[in-house]
Motif scaffolding. Structure first.
Motif, PDB file in Angstrom:
ATOM      1  N   LEU A   1      16.767   7.094   9.305  1.00  0.00           N
ATOM      2  CA  LEU A   1      16.217   8.443   9.468  1.00  0.00           C
ATOM      3  C   LEU A   1      16.641   9.074  10.795  1.00  0.00           C
ATOM      4  N   PHE A   2      16.765   8.234  11.830  1.00  0.00           N
ATOM      5  CA  PHE A   2      17.099   8.721  13.172  1.00  0.00           C
ATOM      6  C   PHE A   2      18.041   7.764  13.885  1.00  0.00           C
ATOM      7  N   LYS A   3      18.859   8.327  14.751  1.00  0.00           N
ATOM      8  CA  LYS A   3      19.621   7.563  15.747  1.00  0.00           C
ATOM      9  C   LYS A   3      18.873   7.743  17.063  1.00  0.00           C
ATOM     10  N   THR A   4      18.794   6.690  17.852  1.00  0.00           N
ATOM     11  CA  THR A   4      18.193   6.797  19.188  1.00  0.00           C
ATOM     12  C   THR A   4      19.066   6.030  20.176  1.00  0.00           C
ATOM     13  N   THR A   5      18.728   6.175  21.454  1.00  0.00           N
ATOM     14  CA  THR A   5      19.463   5.431  22.477  1.00  0.00           C
ATOM     15  C   THR A   5      18.780   4.121  22.837  1.00  0.00           C
ATOM     16  N   ALA A   6      17.660   3.805  22.185  1.00  0.00           N
ATOM     17  CA  ALA A   6      16.940   2.564  22.502  1.00  0.00           C
ATOM     18  C   ALA A   6      17.849   1.358  22.279  1.00  0.00           C
TER      19      ALA A   6
ATOM     20  N   THR B   1      17.633  11.541  17.153  1.00  0.00           N
ATOM     21  CA  THR B   1      18.532  12.503  16.528  1.00  0.00           C
ATOM     22  C   THR B   1      18.479  12.261  15.025  1.00  0.00           C
ATOM     23  N   PRO B   2      18.091  13.268  14.258  1.00  0.00           N
ATOM     24  CA  PRO B   2      17.928  13.063  12.810  1.00  0.00           C
ATOM     25  C   PRO B   2      19.232  12.736  12.098  1.00  0.00           C
ATOM     26  N   ILE B   3      19.120  11.897  11.091  1.00  0.00           N
ATOM     27  CA  ILE B   3      20.192  11.685  10.123  1.00  0.00           C
ATOM     28  C   ILE B   3      19.792  12.568   8.940  1.00  0.00           C
ATOM     29  N   HIS B   4      20.396  13.728   8.860  1.00  0.00           N
ATOM     30  CA  HIS B   4      19.918  14.809   8.014  1.00  0.00           C
ATOM     31  C   HIS B   4      19.849  14.467   6.530  1.00  0.00           C
ATOM     32  N   LYS B   5      20.809  13.700   6.014  1.00  0.00           N
ATOM     33  CA  LYS B   5      20.803  13.392   4.579  1.00  0.00           C
ATOM     34  C   LYS B   5      19.551  12.627   4.166  1.00  0.00           C
ATOM     35  N   THR B   6      19.223  11.584   4.906  1.00  0.00           N
ATOM     36  CA  THR B   6      18.056  10.788   4.519  1.00  0.00           C
ATOM     37  C   THR B   6      16.762  11.489   4.890  1.00  0.00           C
ATOM     38  N   LEU B   7      16.760  12.216   5.980  1.00  0.00           N
ATOM     39  CA  LEU B   7      15.563  12.962   6.371  1.00  0.00           C
ATOM     40  C   LEU B   7      15.222  14.008   5.301  1.00  0.00           C
ATOM     41  N   LYS B   8      16.235  14.637   4.739  1.00  0.00           N
ATOM     42  CA  LYS B   8      16.031  15.617   3.675  1.00  0.00           C
ATOM     43  C   LYS B   8      15.411  14.945   2.444  1.00  0.00           C
ATOM     44  N   ILE B   9      15.903  13.771   2.090  1.00  0.00           N
ATOM     45  CA  ILE B   9      15.369  13.042   0.932  1.00  0.00           C
ATOM     46  C   ILE B   9      13.904  12.683   1.167  1.00  0.00           C
ATOM     47  N   LEU B  10      13.589  12.189   2.367  1.00  0.00           N
ATOM     48  CA  LEU B  10      12.205  11.848   2.698  1.00  0.00           C
ATOM     49  C   LEU B  10      11.311  13.079   2.557  1.00  0.00           C
ATOM     50  N   LYS B  11      11.729  14.202   3.120  1.00  0.00           N
ATOM     51  CA  LYS B  11      10.924  15.429   3.064  1.00  0.00           C
ATOM     52  C   LYS B  11      10.725  15.900   1.621  1.00  0.00           C
ATOM     53  N   GLU B  12      11.770  15.769   0.796  1.00  0.00           N
ATOM     54  CA  GLU B  12      11.652  16.162  -0.614  1.00  0.00           C
ATOM     55  C   GLU B  12      10.600  15.313  -1.325  1.00  0.00           C
ATOM     56  N   GLN B  13      10.563  14.022  -1.024  1.00  0.00           N
ATOM     57  CA  GLN B  13       9.583  13.144  -1.669  1.00  0.00           C
ATOM     58  C   GLN B  13       8.164  13.467  -1.197  1.00  0.00           C
ATOM     59  N   LEU B  14       8.022  13.811   0.084  1.00  0.00           N
ATOM     60  CA  LEU B  14       6.700  14.155   0.612  1.00  0.00           C
ATOM     61  C   LEU B  14       6.146  15.449   0.002  1.00  0.00           C
ATOM     62  N   LYS B  15       7.031  16.322  -0.471  1.00  0.00           N
ATOM     63  CA  LYS B  15       6.591  17.582  -1.070  1.00  0.00           C
ATOM     64  C   LYS B  15       6.015  17.399  -2.474  1.00  0.00           C
ATOM     65  N   LYS B  16       6.332  16.276  -3.109  1.00  0.00           N
ATOM     66  CA  LYS B  16       5.837  16.056  -4.469  1.00  0.00           C
ATOM     67  C   LYS B  16       4.327  15.883  -4.437  1.00  0.00           C
ATOM     68  N   GLU B  17       3.690  16.456  -5.413  1.00  0.00           N
ATOM     69  CA  GLU B  17       2.225  16.480  -5.448  1.00  0.00           C
ATOM     70  C   GLU B  17       1.597  15.163  -5.916  1.00  0.00           C
ATOM     71  N   SER B  18       2.282  14.444  -6.810  1.00  0.00           N
ATOM     72  CA  SER B  18       1.665  13.222  -7.339  1.00  0.00           C
ATOM     73  C   SER B  18       2.711  12.199  -7.740  1.00  0.00           C
ATOM     74  N   ASP B  19       2.239  11.008  -8.041  1.00  0.00           N
ATOM     75  CA  ASP B  19       3.044   9.898  -8.546  1.00  0.00           C
ATOM     76  C   ASP B  19       4.109   9.389  -7.574  1.00  0.00           C
ATOM     77  N   VAL B  20       3.964   9.717  -6.285  1.00  0.00           N
ATOM     78  CA  VAL B  20       4.911   9.235  -5.281  1.00  0.00           C
ATOM     79  C   VAL B  20       4.140   8.791  -4.039  1.00  0.00           C
TER      80      VAL B  20
END
Length: 187
Positions: A12-17, A63-82
């Motif tokens: 989901l993210f790149k960091t300098t850690a 720093t976001p990895i946009h492709k996977t962050l977008k997928i995560l956000k799409e799943q969070l928008k679903k109302e049920s069964d996820v």
């Protein structure tokens, strides 16, 4: 019901850690998340994960990895069964509120997901610690499908290994390599 599992670092993210390799309190080297996955400790070396517990480092360098962050956000928008979880190899952050506010800063609704810190299973390899977390969710028998996004094939295989014990669940895995996402065939 479907369960979506997302790794945090390099998924989901790149960091300098960095993981600090020490020997008698001396710093021998600093390893990125990817380097740590393949590093073989030498005699008397030990790992210092302090940078991975530091919520300030995460906040300042995530720093976001946009492709996977977008997928995560799409799943969070679903109302049920996820159900959506983040399963990280990190331990607890030193400032939970700052960590969660960093996720929110990047558009993640933290009220709709839970962050599992597999790194709290101290002394265990990442994939083994994550496997314990995966099984905790599978044991509920609520899920008919589980989809994982992770940058380490060992973590995806750990989930797939559990498939033998849960034949009624469909498993789907995606390996995240930078900006590329590759499907990992369950066999």
């Amino acid at each position: 019901m479907e369960l979506f599992i997302f790794d945090l670092d390099d998924t989901l993210f790149k960091t300098t850690a960095k993981v600090i390799v020490r020997k008698k309190n001396n710093i021998m080297r600093k390893l990125s998340n990817a380097e740590y996955s393949n590093y073989q400790r030498q005699d008397h070396e030990y790992y210092d994960f302090s940078e991975f517990k530091d919520a300030n480092i995460f906040n300042e360098t995530a720093t976001p990895i946009h492709k996977t962050l977008k997928i995560l956000k799409e799943q969070l928008k679903k109302e049920s069964d996820v159900n959506v979880i983040i399963v990280t190899a990190r331990r607890d952050f030193d400032n939970k509120e700052l960590f969660l506010s960093t996720l929110e800063k990047h558009g993640i609704d933290t009220e709709k997901l839970y962050v599992e810190r597999a790194g709290n299973n101290i002394g265990m390899a990442s994939y083994k610690a994550k496997k314990l977390v995966f099984e905790k969710y599978l044991k509920t028998k609520k899920y008919t499908k589980v989809t994982i996004y992770d940058d380490l094939i060992s973590n995806i295989r750990a989930l797939y290994f559990l498939g033998e014990s849960y034949p009624d669940i469909k498993f789907c895995g995606f390996l995240v390599k930078g900006t590329k996402i590759e499907r990992v065939i369950y066999s």
